[in-house]
Design an enzyme around this catalytic site. Structure first.
Site, PDB file in Angstrom:
ATOM      1  N   LYS A  26       1.563  -2.749  -7.103  1.00  0.00           N
ATOM      2  CA  LYS A  26       0.980  -2.117  -5.918  1.00  0.00           C
ATOM      3  C   LYS A  26       1.394  -0.652  -5.818  1.00  0.00           C
ATOM      4  O   LYS A  26       0.567   0.235  -5.601  1.00  0.00           O
ATOM      5  CB  LYS A  26       1.409  -2.854  -4.641  1.00  0.00           C
ATOM      6  CG  LYS A  26       0.721  -2.322  -3.383  1.00  0.00           C
ATOM      7  CD  LYS A  26       1.343  -2.880  -2.120  1.00  0.00           C
ATOM      8  CE  LYS A  26       2.652  -2.176  -1.806  1.00  0.00           C
ATOM      9  NZ  LYS A  26       3.213  -2.533  -0.483  1.00  0.00           N
ATOM     10  N   ASP A  40      -2.201  -4.285  -0.413  1.00  0.00           N
ATOM     11  CA  ASP A  40      -1.064  -4.605   0.451  1.00  0.00           C
ATOM     12  C   ASP A  40      -1.496  -5.703   1.419  1.00  0.00           C
ATOM     13  O   ASP A  40      -2.578  -6.281   1.288  1.00  0.00           O
ATOM     14  CB  ASP A  40      -0.572  -3.352   1.193  1.00  0.00           C
ATOM     15  CG  ASP A  40      -1.596  -2.823   2.195  1.00  0.00           C
ATOM     16  OD1 ASP A  40      -2.724  -3.369   2.263  1.00  0.00           O
ATOM     17  OD2 ASP A  40      -1.275  -1.872   2.917  1.00  0.00           O
TER      18      ASP A  40
END
Length: 214
Positions: free
Chosen positions: A121, A139
Site C-alpha cells: 500500500k 486502504d
C-alpha cells in the site's frame, strides 16, 4: 448495471465534482512523502501533518535520519499510532535508502517494498503520487467504498480489491482515482454513518439501492 457502466458512471461523477484530488499529507519531496505515508498507517493525516514539520527539520534527508537513534526518532513521533514500531521502521528504511539506493527513494513497487516498514500500500501511494504511475493503493476507506458502491463484490483482501479496480479504471486515471475513492470514504461514505443524502453516486451505488429497498 454492468461493472463497466458502474465504473464509467462513478469516474465521470468524480471527474466533474472532484477535479482536484490529491494527498492531504504535507511533503516537499519523495523522501518526505515516504516518511509521511509510513507514519499514516492506522493514523490520521491530520496527526501526521502535526508531527512531520519538526521531524523533517531535524532529519531533512534519509542520511540524517539514518544517523539518528530509534529513541531520537521516537521523540518526534510519539503522538502517532504505534510510535515504537514506526521509529524502528523509519530508521531501518533510512539506513537502507542510504546503503542501497544512495539516499534516493526508488521509483518502483518492488524496490520500495524492500525497505523496512514499507508494504504494498505504501509503495503504491509513493509511485502514484510522486511518479503518477498506475498503482492503486487500497486502504480501509477504499476497500469499504469500492465494496459499498459495487465496484468490487465480496472482496476478501486489499490486493483483490486493487486488482478489481485497476481492471476497469483507465491507467491514466488510476493515480487520481485513488484519491477520489479515499477522500469520498473519508468525508462522505464514512464507516459508521455514510452520508448518503450528500452523495452524488446514488444512481450507481449498490449500498444505497439496498438500503432504499429495505
Amino acid at each position: 448495471m454492468t461493472n463497466k457502466q458502474r465504473f464509467d458512471t462513478c469516474l465521470a461523477w468524480f471527474a466533474q465534482n472532484m477535479p482536484v484530488a490529491e494527498s492531504e499529507l504535507r511533503f516537499a519531496n519523495p523522501y518526505q512523502l515516504l516518511v509521511a505515508v509510513m507514519l499514516s498507517a492506522q493514523c490520521t493525516d491530520k496527526r501526521v501533518n502535526m508531527v512531520t514539520p519538526a521531524l523533517f527539520e531535524a532529519y531533512p534527508t534519509a542520511a540524517d535520519m539514518a544517523k539518528a537513534s530509534e529513541e531520537e526518532i521516537f521523540a518526534f513521533i510519539r503522538s502517532v499510532s504505534y510510535p515504537n514500531a514506526k521509529a524502528k521502521h523509519l530508521k531501518g528504511m533510512a539506513e537502507r535508502l542510504v546503503e542501497v539506493y544512495h539516499g534516493e527513494v526508488p521509483d518502483n513497487i518492488d524496490d520500495l517494498q524492500t525497505l523496512p516498514g514499507v508494504g504494498r500500500k505504501t509503495a503504491n501511494v509513493v509511485c502514484a503520487v510522486i511518479w503518477q504511475q498506475p498503482t492503486m493503493a487500497v486502504d480501509t476507506h477504499i476497500f469499504r467504498v469500492a465494496e459499498r458502491i459495487g465496484l468490487t463484490t465480496n472482496s476478501k483482501s486489499p490486493l483483490q480489491t486493487e486488482k478489481a479496480l485497476v481492471k476497469y479504471i483507465p491507467e491514466e486515471v488510476i493515480p487520481k482515482a485513488h484519491h477520489w475513492l479515499l477522500l469520498h470514504g473519508r468525508y462522505i461514505c464514512q464507516a459508521r454513518k455514510p452520508k448518503c443524502t450528500e452523495c452524488g453516486l446514488q444512481t450507481c451505488c449498490r449500498y444505497f439501492k439496498n438500503a432504499k429497498a429495505q
